[in-house]
Scaffold this motif. Structure first.
Motif, PDB file in Angstrom:
ATOM      1  N   GLU A  73       0.846  -1.195   0.000  1.00 11.62           N
ATOM      2  CA  GLU A  73       0.000   0.000   0.000  1.00 11.62           C
ATOM      3  C   GLU A  73       0.877   1.239   0.000  1.00 11.62           C
ATOM      4  O   GLU A  73       1.956   1.194   0.561  1.00 11.62           O
ATOM      5  N   PRO A  74       0.456   2.331  -0.549  1.00 12.79           N
ATOM      6  CA  PRO A  74      -0.731   2.427  -1.392  1.00 12.79           C
ATOM      7  C   PRO A  74      -0.455   1.800  -2.762  1.00 12.79           C
ATOM      8  O   PRO A  74       0.702   1.625  -3.153  1.00 12.79           O
ATOM      9  N   ALA A  78      -6.011   1.847  -4.507  1.00 10.57           N
ATOM     10  CA  ALA A  78      -6.305   2.248  -3.130  1.00 10.57           C
ATOM     11  C   ALA A  78      -7.401   3.308  -3.064  1.00 10.57           C
ATOM     12  O   ALA A  78      -8.335   3.197  -2.260  1.00 10.57           O
ATOM     13  N   ALA A  81     -10.805   1.855  -4.195  1.00 10.98           N
ATOM     14  CA  ALA A  81     -11.315   0.965  -3.147  1.00 10.98           C
ATOM     15  C   ALA A  81     -11.881   1.767  -1.978  1.00 10.98           C
ATOM     16  O   ALA A  81     -12.963   1.447  -1.460  1.00 10.98           O
ATOM     17  N   GLU A  82     -11.183   2.801  -1.566  1.00 13.04           N
ATOM     18  CA  GLU A  82     -11.666   3.641  -0.463  1.00 13.04           C
ATOM     19  C   GLU A  82     -12.990   4.311  -0.848  1.00 13.04           C
ATOM     20  O   GLU A  82     -13.917   4.366  -0.052  1.00 13.04           O
ATOM     21  N   SER A  85     -15.805   1.886  -0.543  1.00 12.22           N
ATOM     22  CA  SER A  85     -15.903   1.209   0.756  1.00 12.22           C
ATOM     23  C   SER A  85     -17.112   1.709   1.555  1.00 12.22           C
ATOM     24  O   SER A  85     -17.766   2.684   1.187  1.00 12.22           O
ATOM     25  N   TYR A 132      -9.127  -7.337  -4.101  1.00  8.87           N
ATOM     26  CA  TYR A 132      -8.580  -6.214  -3.326  1.00  8.87           C
ATOM     27  C   TYR A 132      -9.698  -5.242  -2.947  1.00  8.87           C
ATOM     28  O   TYR A 132      -9.804  -4.823  -1.784  1.00  8.87           O
ATOM     29  N   MET A 133     -10.521  -4.866  -3.909  1.00  7.75           N
ATOM     30  CA  MET A 133     -11.612  -3.910  -3.652  1.00  7.75           C
ATOM     31  C   MET A 133     -12.517  -4.441  -2.539  1.00  7.75           C
ATOM     32  O   MET A 133     -12.869  -3.708  -1.616  1.00  7.75           O
ATOM     33  N   SER A 135     -11.797  -6.600  -0.240  1.00 11.48           N
ATOM     34  CA  SER A 135     -11.080  -6.688   1.043  1.00 11.48           C
ATOM     35  C   SER A 135     -11.018  -5.344   1.761  1.00 11.48           C
ATOM     36  O   SER A 135     -10.810  -5.297   2.971  1.00 11.48           O
ATOM     37  N   LYS A 136     -11.180  -4.269   1.022  1.00 10.32           N
ATOM     38  CA  LYS A 136     -11.108  -2.924   1.594  1.00 10.32           C
ATOM     39  C   LYS A 136     -12.464  -2.342   1.954  1.00 10.32           C
ATOM     40  O   LYS A 136     -12.559  -1.192   2.374  1.00 10.32           O
ATOM     41  N   TYR A 137     -13.520  -3.122   1.806  1.00 10.38           N
ATOM     42  CA  TYR A 137     -14.869  -2.633   2.096  1.00 10.38           C
ATOM     43  C   TYR A 137     -14.963  -2.206   3.553  1.00 10.38           C
ATOM     44  O   TYR A 137     -15.488  -1.197   3.904  1.00 10.38           O
TER      45      TYR A 137
END
Length: 137
Positions: A73-74, A78, A81-82, A85, A132-133, A135-137
């Motif tokens: 990261e980042p 990133a 995804a944020e 989230s 990845y997306m 996992s960042k929820y």
């Protein structure tokens, strides 16, 4: 990076380039997505779709390049995804399968060179970014 990953990425990116040549690709994607996931349509009620199409074009490009990025990261996804989230838009994991199927269906329509191998390349290339997306929820 493994050769098969590089090859899949190249096939998917080539396909994406052919799709982006079609003027209605992104509009067709959203039409298909709303068919498969009608409850998502209200999330876009106040959306300026011309701008949204540009954002989607960029986001798909990031997803297609994500497998080739160094871990850590980042990274290139990133911020996307944020944004998706629970802290911002709240796009939960249930939206990802219909998003993928809508994208594949639209690619099938717009890429004149679409084959089962092209579909497999898209799925293989997008899988790490989708994981990845989520996992960042």
């Amino acid at each position: 990076m493994e050769t098969r990953v590089r090859e899949a990425m190249a096939i998917a990116r080539g396909s994406y380039g052919r799709c982006c040549g079609g003027a209605d690709f992104f509009a067709a994607f959203y039409a298909r997505f709303f068919e498969l996931r009608p409850e998502a349509k209200p999330l876009f009620a106040n959306t300026a779709f011309e701008r949204q199409h540009k954002l989607l074009r960029h986001a798909i490009g990031l997803l297609l390049n994500f497998p080739g990025q160094p871990e850590g990261e980042p990274n290139i996804l990133a911020r996307v995804a944020e944004r998706h989230s629970r802290r911002e838009l709240g796009i939960d994991a249930s939206h990802y399968p219909p998003f993928l199927e809508s994208l594949i269906d639209t690619v099938r329509r717009f890429d004149p060179e679409f084959t089962p191998a092209v579909e497999a390349a898209w799925r293989a290339t997008l899988a790490p970014g989708f994981a990845y997306m989520q996992s960042k929820y």
